[in-house]
Design a protein around this motif. Structure first.
Motif, PDB file in Angstrom:
ATOM      1  N   THR A  42     -17.605   5.724   9.718  1.00  0.00           N
ATOM      2  CA  THR A  42     -16.813   6.791  10.340  1.00  0.00           C
ATOM      3  C   THR A  42     -15.322   6.530  10.147  1.00  0.00           C
ATOM      4  O   THR A  42     -14.542   7.445   9.848  1.00  0.00           O
ATOM      5  N   VAL A  43     -14.920   5.272  10.287  1.00  0.00           N
ATOM      6  CA  VAL A  43     -13.510   4.908  10.122  1.00  0.00           C
ATOM      7  C   VAL A  43     -13.093   5.083   8.670  1.00  0.00           C
ATOM      8  O   VAL A  43     -12.031   5.641   8.377  1.00  0.00           O
ATOM      9  N   TYR A  44     -13.920   4.606   7.748  1.00  0.00           N
ATOM     10  CA  TYR A  44     -13.625   4.761   6.319  1.00  0.00           C
ATOM     11  C   TYR A  44     -13.481   6.235   5.952  1.00  0.00           C
ATOM     12  O   TYR A  44     -12.615   6.610   5.160  1.00  0.00           O
ATOM     13  N   ASN A  45     -14.339   7.055   6.525  1.00  0.00           N
ATOM     14  CA  ASN A  45     -14.308   8.480   6.220  1.00  0.00           C
ATOM     15  C   ASN A  45     -12.989   9.109   6.658  1.00  0.00           C
ATOM     16  O   ASN A  45     -12.372   9.891   5.906  1.00  0.00           O
ATOM     17  N   ARG A  46     -12.516   8.752   7.859  1.00  0.00           N
ATOM     18  CA  ARG A  46     -11.258   9.329   8.340  1.00  0.00           C
ATOM     19  C   ARG A  46     -10.079   8.823   7.525  1.00  0.00           C
ATOM     20  O   ARG A  46      -9.174   9.585   7.167  1.00  0.00           O
ATOM     21  N   LEU A  47     -10.074   7.532   7.217  1.00  0.00           N
ATOM     22  CA  LEU A  47      -8.989   6.975   6.418  1.00  0.00           C
ATOM     23  C   LEU A  47      -8.970   7.598   5.023  1.00  0.00           C
ATOM     24  O   LEU A  47      -7.886   7.861   4.464  1.00  0.00           O
ATOM     25  N   SER A  48     -10.143   7.845   4.458  1.00  0.00           N
ATOM     26  CA  SER A  48     -10.218   8.470   3.137  1.00  0.00           C
ATOM     27  C   SER A  48      -9.614   9.867   3.157  1.00  0.00           C
ATOM     28  O   SER A  48      -8.937  10.278   2.207  1.00  0.00           O
ATOM     29  N   LYS A  49      -9.841  10.607   4.250  1.00  0.00           N
ATOM     30  CA  LYS A  49      -9.259  11.946   4.364  1.00  0.00           C
ATOM     31  C   LYS A  49      -7.740  11.872   4.450  1.00  0.00           C
ATOM     32  O   LYS A  49      -7.032  12.703   3.856  1.00  0.00           O
ATOM     33  N   LEU A  50      -7.215  10.878   5.174  1.00  0.00           N
ATOM     34  CA  LEU A  50      -5.761  10.708   5.267  1.00  0.00           C
ATOM     35  C   LEU A  50      -5.168  10.283   3.926  1.00  0.00           C
ATOM     36  O   LEU A  50      -4.056  10.694   3.568  1.00  0.00           O
ATOM     37  N   VAL A  51      -5.910   9.466   3.185  1.00  0.00           N
ATOM     38  CA  VAL A  51      -5.457   9.063   1.848  1.00  0.00           C
ATOM     39  C   VAL A  51      -5.457  10.265   0.903  1.00  0.00           C
ATOM     40  O   VAL A  51      -4.495  10.498   0.158  1.00  0.00           O
ATOM     41  N   ASN A  52      -6.532  11.047   0.915  1.00  0.00           N
ATOM     42  CA  ASN A  52      -6.637  12.215   0.040  1.00  0.00           C
ATOM     43  C   ASN A  52      -5.580  13.264   0.352  1.00  0.00           C
ATOM     44  O   ASN A  52      -5.149  14.014  -0.533  1.00  0.00           O
ATOM     45  N   ALA A  53      -5.160  13.310   1.616  1.00  0.00           N
ATOM     46  CA  ALA A  53      -4.100  14.241   2.024  1.00  0.00           C
ATOM     47  C   ALA A  53      -2.708  13.689   1.728  1.00  0.00           C
ATOM     48  O   ALA A  53      -1.713  14.335   2.043  1.00  0.00           O
ATOM     49  N   GLU A  54      -2.654  12.480   1.140  1.00  0.00           N
ATOM     50  CA  GLU A  54      -1.395  11.824   0.778  1.00  0.00           C
ATOM     51  C   GLU A  54      -0.523  11.539   1.994  1.00  0.00           C
ATOM     52  O   GLU A  54       0.716  11.529   1.911  1.00  0.00           O
ATOM     53  N   ILE A  55      -1.158  11.288   3.129  1.00  0.00           N
ATOM     54  CA  ILE A  55      -0.439  10.929   4.351  1.00  0.00           C
ATOM     55  C   ILE A  55      -0.313   9.416   4.451  1.00  0.00           C
ATOM     56  O   ILE A  55       0.703   8.889   4.898  1.00  0.00           O
ATOM     57  N   ILE A  56      -1.359   8.706   4.042  1.00  0.00           N
ATOM     58  CA  ILE A  56      -1.305   7.254   3.914  1.00  0.00           C
ATOM     59  C   ILE A  56      -1.773   6.891   2.510  1.00  0.00           C
ATOM     60  O   ILE A  56      -2.351   7.734   1.808  1.00  0.00           O
ATOM     61  N   LYS A  57      -1.527   5.669   2.102  1.00  0.00           N
ATOM     62  CA  LYS A  57      -2.064   5.202   0.828  1.00  0.00           C
ATOM     63  C   LYS A  57      -2.711   3.843   1.023  1.00  0.00           C
ATOM     64  O   LYS A  57      -2.305   3.051   1.882  1.00  0.00           O
ATOM     65  N   ALA A  58      -3.745   3.581   0.243  1.00  0.00           N
ATOM     66  CA  ALA A  58      -4.465   2.317   0.290  1.00  0.00           C
ATOM     67  C   ALA A  58      -4.042   1.477  -0.909  1.00  0.00           C
ATOM     68  O   ALA A  58      -4.109   1.940  -2.045  1.00  0.00           O
ATOM     69  N   VAL A  59      -3.588   0.246  -0.635  1.00  0.00           N
ATOM     70  CA  VAL A  59      -3.139  -0.658  -1.693  1.00  0.00           C
ATOM     71  C   VAL A  59      -4.100  -1.834  -1.787  1.00  0.00           C
ATOM     72  O   VAL A  59      -4.372  -2.501  -0.791  1.00  0.00           O
ATOM     73  N   ASN A  60      -4.626  -2.071  -2.970  1.00  0.00           N
ATOM     74  CA  ASN A  60      -5.543  -3.192  -3.176  1.00  0.00           C
ATOM     75  C   ASN A  60      -4.800  -4.513  -3.079  1.00  0.00           C
ATOM     76  O   ASN A  60      -3.777  -4.705  -3.728  1.00  0.00           O
ATOM     77  N   VAL A  61      -5.312  -5.435  -2.263  1.00  0.00           N
ATOM     78  CA  VAL A  61      -4.681  -6.742  -2.107  1.00  0.00           C
ATOM     79  C   VAL A  61      -5.670  -7.886  -2.320  1.00  0.00           C
ATOM     80  O   VAL A  61      -5.324  -8.920  -2.884  1.00  0.00           O
ATOM     81  N   ASN A  62      -6.907  -7.710  -1.855  1.00  0.00           N
ATOM     82  CA  ASN A  62      -7.961  -8.725  -2.039  1.00  0.00           C
ATOM     83  C   ASN A  62      -7.524 -10.123  -1.606  1.00  0.00           C
ATOM     84  O   ASN A  62      -7.570 -11.079  -2.379  1.00  0.00           O
ATOM     85  N   ILE A  63      -7.062 -10.241  -0.365  1.00  0.00           N
ATOM     86  CA  ILE A  63      -6.743 -11.558   0.184  1.00  0.00           C
ATOM     87  C   ILE A  63      -7.801 -11.935   1.219  1.00  0.00           C
ATOM     88  O   ILE A  63      -8.485 -11.070   1.766  1.00  0.00           O
TER      89      ILE A  63
END
Length: 209
Positions: A42-63
């Motif tokens: 559910t959390v991933y789904n909401r964050l994905s919608k915010l990313v797709n709307a260009e309101i937030i962005k997800a940056v790969n870090v892998n730490i």
């Protein structure tokens, strides 16, 4: 321009404010504070919608977050210019910096853990930060006692510095009229002993407690 007609909720706005204050958040930080009763999909789904709307962005870090028992952090979330504009529209009484932050990978783990530490301390202290122009020594955060208005500097120490460097830091705080006290949050006992020995003057004879 926003790519979708996503309607922001009060929780979304609080999330944007939290990301703005912290500069970035990991998934577990978003989940634990803003979606405590929801499952991960559910959390991933909401964050994905915010990313797709260009309101937030997800940056790969892998730490690897060692304080999370070796949990691998795939991405962290930052605000975009569009997200900052949304936040300014909702937070009209605050002056929001319109420029997105630049992620400093060398400080990523330190800043990640600092956010966790401050979340705990915010229950008892007012947390603030101060511009570099206002003082010589810049702590990781400034804690203000709401009852007395006394100020305490917070230093998060995850790697051991030289004895000379610690002496400089301790002296700068002792000669500063800015703070009433300093709280050192350390990674392990060896750093605690090193700093504690220099502060108390017991050096190698310093005992924890």
């Amino acid at each position: 321009m926003i790519k979708s007609n996503l309607r922001l909720t009060v929780r979304d706005i609080e999330l944007l404010k939290d990301i703005y204050d912290s500069q970035f958040l990991s998934f577990y930080q978003v989940h634990e504070k803003h979606f405590p009763d929801n499952k991960r999909p559910t959390v991933y789904n909401r964050l994905s919608k915010l990313v797709n709307a260009e309101i937030i962005k997800a940056v790969n870090v892998n730490i690897v977050a060692h304080h999370r028992k070796g949990e691998l952090l795939g991405v962290v979330y930052l605000l975009t210019k569009e997200g900052l504009r949304w936040l300014q529209d909702y937070k009209m009484t605050e002056d929001i910096n319109p420029n997105p932050v630049t992620l400093n990978l060398s400080c990523l783990y330190h800043d990640l853990l600092l956010t966790d530490v401050l979340r705990i301390l915010k229950g008892s202290w007012k947390v603030t930060k101060q511009s570099k122009e206002n003082q010589n020594r810049i702590p990781d955060a400034i804690l203000i006692d709401p009852r007395t208005n006394k100020k305490m500097a917070l230093e998060l120490e995850l790697t051991a510095k030289s004895e000379m460097r610690y002496r400089e830091i301790i002296l700068s705080y002792r000669t500063s009229a800015e703070f009433d006290s300093v709280l050192y949050v350390v990674k392990d006992i060896s750093i605690q002993k090193k700093i504690g020995g220099l502060i108390t003057g017991f050096n190698g004879r310093y005992e924890i407690g």
